[in-house]
Design a protein around this motif. Structure first.
Motif, PDB file in Angstrom:
ATOM      1  N   GLU A 188       1.042  12.137   1.718  1.00 31.92           N
ATOM      2  CA  GLU A 188      -0.343  12.567   1.975  1.00 31.92           C
ATOM      3  C   GLU A 188      -1.310  11.393   1.952  1.00 31.92           C
ATOM      4  N   ILE A 189      -0.900  10.249   1.421  1.00 29.91           N
ATOM      5  CA  ILE A 189      -1.760   9.067   1.409  1.00 29.91           C
ATOM      6  C   ILE A 189      -1.713   8.320   2.746  1.00 29.91           C
ATOM      7  N   TRP A 190      -0.514   8.180   3.307  1.00 29.25           N
ATOM      8  CA  TRP A 190      -0.430   7.342   4.518  1.00 29.25           C
ATOM      9  C   TRP A 190      -0.345   8.120   5.837  1.00 29.25           C
ATOM     10  N   TYR A 191       0.032   9.437   5.793  1.00 30.24           N
ATOM     11  CA  TYR A 191       0.143  10.155   7.071  1.00 30.24           C
ATOM     12  C   TYR A 191      -1.146  10.119   7.901  1.00 30.24           C
ATOM     13  N   PRO A 192      -2.335  10.343   7.302  1.00 27.97           N
ATOM     14  CA  PRO A 192      -3.549  10.323   8.143  1.00 27.97           C
ATOM     15  C   PRO A 192      -3.680   9.012   8.934  1.00 27.97           C
ATOM     16  N   HIS A 193      -3.264   7.926   8.350  1.00 28.77           N
ATOM     17  CA  HIS A 193      -3.340   6.625   9.049  1.00 28.77           C
ATOM     18  C   HIS A 193      -2.238   6.506  10.074  1.00 28.77           C
ATOM     19  N   PHE A 194      -1.057   7.035   9.735  1.00 29.14           N
ATOM     20  CA  PHE A 194       0.051   7.054  10.716  1.00 29.14           C
ATOM     21  C   PHE A 194      -0.370   7.846  11.943  1.00 29.14           C
ATOM     22  N   LEU A 195      -0.910   9.065  11.729  1.00 32.20           N
ATOM     23  CA  LEU A 195      -1.288   9.945  12.842  1.00 32.20           C
ATOM     24  C   LEU A 195      -2.420   9.341  13.667  1.00 32.20           C
ATOM     25  N   ALA A 196      -3.261   8.532  13.032  1.00 35.96           N
ATOM     26  CA  ALA A 196      -4.375   7.892  13.751  1.00 35.96           C
ATOM     27  C   ALA A 196      -3.904   6.649  14.507  1.00 35.96           C
ATOM     28  N   GLY A 197      -2.627   6.298  14.354  1.00 38.99           N
ATOM     29  CA  GLY A 197      -2.080   5.137  15.074  1.00 38.99           C
ATOM     30  C   GLY A 197      -2.387   3.817  14.403  1.00 38.99           C
ATOM     31  N   HIS A 198      -2.884   3.871  13.169  1.00 39.36           N
ATOM     32  CA  HIS A 198      -3.217   2.624  12.449  1.00 39.36           C
ATOM     33  C   HIS A 198      -1.945   1.940  11.954  1.00 39.36           C
ATOM     34  N   LEU A 199      -2.045   0.613  11.747  1.00 43.37           N
ATOM     35  CA  LEU A 199      -0.977  -0.127  11.063  1.00 43.37           C
ATOM     36  C   LEU A 199      -1.328  -0.127   9.578  1.00 43.37           C
ATOM     37  N   PHE A 200      -0.324   0.052   8.734  1.00 51.23           N
ATOM     38  CA  PHE A 200      -0.616   0.174   7.306  1.00 51.23           C
ATOM     39  C   PHE A 200       0.478  -0.429   6.429  1.00 51.23           C
ATOM     40  N   GLN A 201       0.065  -0.784   5.196  1.00 59.13           N
ATOM     41  CA  GLN A 201       1.021  -1.241   4.185  1.00 59.13           C
ATOM     42  C   GLN A 201       0.684  -0.519   2.894  1.00 59.13           C
ATOM     43  N   GLY A 202       1.720  -0.105   2.167  1.00 53.95           N
ATOM     44  CA  GLY A 202       1.452   0.558   0.900  1.00 53.95           C
ATOM     45  C   GLY A 202       2.502   0.185  -0.116  1.00 53.95           C
ATOM     46  N   GLU A 203       2.053   0.193  -1.397  1.00 57.72           N
ATOM     47  CA  GLU A 203       2.980  -0.064  -2.492  1.00 57.72           C
ATOM     48  C   GLU A 203       2.810   1.069  -3.485  1.00 57.72           C
ATOM     49  N   PHE A 204       3.889   1.772  -3.782  1.00 52.98           N
ATOM     50  CA  PHE A 204       3.830   2.978  -4.601  1.00 52.98           C
ATOM     51  C   PHE A 204       4.707   2.832  -5.836  1.00 52.98           C
ATOM     52  N   PHE A 205       4.129   3.235  -6.985  1.00 50.58           N
ATOM     53  CA  PHE A 205       4.839   3.120  -8.253  1.00 50.58           C
ATOM     54  C   PHE A 205       5.159   4.523  -8.750  1.00 50.58           C
ATOM     55  N   PHE A 206       6.457   4.865  -8.707  1.00 42.50           N
ATOM     56  CA  PHE A 206       6.893   6.193  -9.149  1.00 42.50           C
ATOM     57  C   PHE A 206       7.415   6.112 -10.573  1.00 42.50           C
ATOM     58  N   ARG A 207       6.911   7.034 -11.421  1.00 41.07           N
ATOM     59  CA  ARG A 207       7.371   7.034 -12.809  1.00 41.07           C
ATOM     60  C   ARG A 207       8.823   7.509 -12.814  1.00 41.07           C
ATOM     61  N   ASN A 208       9.070   8.669 -12.227  1.00 37.37           N
ATOM     62  CA  ASN A 208      10.457   9.091 -11.917  1.00 37.37           C
ATOM     63  C   ASN A 208      10.375   9.522 -10.459  1.00 37.37           C
ATOM     64  N   THR A 209      11.468   9.954  -9.895  1.00 36.72           N
ATOM     65  CA  THR A 209      11.487  10.159  -8.445  1.00 36.72           C
ATOM     66  C   THR A 209      10.418  11.122  -7.958  1.00 36.72           C
ATOM     67  N   HIS A 210       9.943  12.016  -8.865  1.00 35.55           N
ATOM     68  CA  HIS A 210       9.010  13.040  -8.355  1.00 35.55           C
ATOM     69  C   HIS A 210       7.601  12.892  -8.884  1.00 35.55           C
ATOM     70  N   HIS A 211       7.288  11.731  -9.552  1.00 37.74           N
ATOM     71  CA  HIS A 211       5.937  11.601 -10.107  1.00 37.74           C
ATOM     72  C   HIS A 211       5.361  10.269  -9.672  1.00 37.74           C
ATOM     73  N   LEU A 212       4.348  10.317  -8.814  1.00 31.91           N
ATOM     74  CA  LEU A 212       3.679   9.107  -8.333  1.00 31.91           C
ATOM     75  C   LEU A 212       2.615   8.688  -9.342  1.00 31.91           C
ATOM     76  N   ASP A 213       2.793   7.503  -9.936  1.00 33.69           N
ATOM     77  CA  ASP A 213       1.899   7.014 -10.981  1.00 33.69           C
ATOM     78  C   ASP A 213       0.671   6.328 -10.403  1.00 33.69           C
ATOM     79  N   SER A 214       0.922   5.382  -9.491  1.00 34.01           N
ATOM     80  CA  SER A 214      -0.192   4.591  -8.941  1.00 34.01           C
ATOM     81  C   SER A 214       0.233   4.001  -7.605  1.00 34.01           C
ATOM     82  N   TYR A 215      -0.762   3.521  -6.845  1.00 32.22           N
ATOM     83  CA  TYR A 215      -0.412   2.906  -5.566  1.00 32.22           C
ATOM     84  C   TYR A 215      -1.524   1.990  -5.098  1.00 32.22           C
ATOM     85  N   ASN A 216      -1.161   1.078  -4.203  1.00 31.66           N
ATOM     86  CA  ASN A 216      -2.116   0.262  -3.452  1.00 31.66           C
ATOM     87  C   ASN A 216      -1.861   0.588  -1.987  1.00 31.66           C
ATOM     88  N   PHE A 217      -2.914   0.745  -1.199  1.00 31.39           N
ATOM     89  CA  PHE A 217      -2.736   1.093   0.213  1.00 31.39           C
ATOM     90  C   PHE A 217      -3.785   0.363   1.042  1.00 31.39           C
TER      91      PHE A 217
END
Ligand SMILES: CN1CCN(c2cc(NC3CC3)nc(N)n2)CC1
Length: 155
Positions: A120-149
């Motif tokens: 949900e963080i990067w799809y809007p940019h993907f759909l808009a055709g933008h180029l993007f980079q993101g770094e995501f920190f998952f506490r466990n596989t199903h819990h997103l702790d923090s990110y840079n985008f």
């Protein structure tokens, strides 16, 4: 620690995206684009094309590299580097495989509640055709702790 190279190919045509419901293994029960590991001696782009054919039985035509996502997990020593491609055209008809059940979604009906939390963080940019980079920190596989985008001018 070297990163684990992975691909993610999303068909985006005429206001709809083709996603697959993962039937088993990692991410089972989630909708996602199609992808997998980059094999030794294989380019990232060739891996993306191969995985799309294996998982959705379609042959990518024109594809656009649009994103670079890095994932860190508390319980995995090796970060993942996921190369995201927009599949602009393809040949064949998407069909179900033992890995994936393909389904079209209009852009305003993407099932984020059944997708990885980063989507949900990067799809809007993907759909808009933008180029993007993101770094995501998952506490466990199903819990997103923090990110840079960031939206970027080149990958
Ligand atoms: C074969 N690959 C596996 C990884 N993958 C991911 C991962 C992901 N988040 C990470 C927390 C798991 N989010 C999306 N959308 N895709 C792409 C396909």
């Amino acid at each position: 620690v070297a990163k684990k190279l992975l691909t993610l190919a999303i068909v985006n045509r005429e206001g709809r995206v083709l996603l697959g419901l993962k039937k088993r293994g990692f991410g089972e029960g989630y909708y996602n684009g199609f992808g997998g590991k980059v094999e030794v001696g294989e380019t990232v782009e060739a891996a993306a094309r191969r995985e799309l054919q294996e998982e959705a039985v379609i042959i990518a035509g024109n594809i656009k590299k649009q994103g670079l996502l890095t994932f860190h997990f508390d319980d995995k020593p090796q970060p993942w580097e996921v190369h995201v491609f927009n599949v602009l055209d393809y040949n064949g008809e998407p069909c179900e495989t033992d890995e994936m059940s393909p389904q079209w979604f209009s852009h305003d009906q993407i099932p984020f509640d059944k997708m990885w939390k980063d989507d949900e963080i990067w799809y809007p940019h993907f759909l808009a055709g933008h180029l993007f980079q993101g770094e995501f920190f998952f506490r466990n596989t199903h819990h997103l702790d923090s990110y840079n985008f960031d939206v970027v001018s080149k990958l």
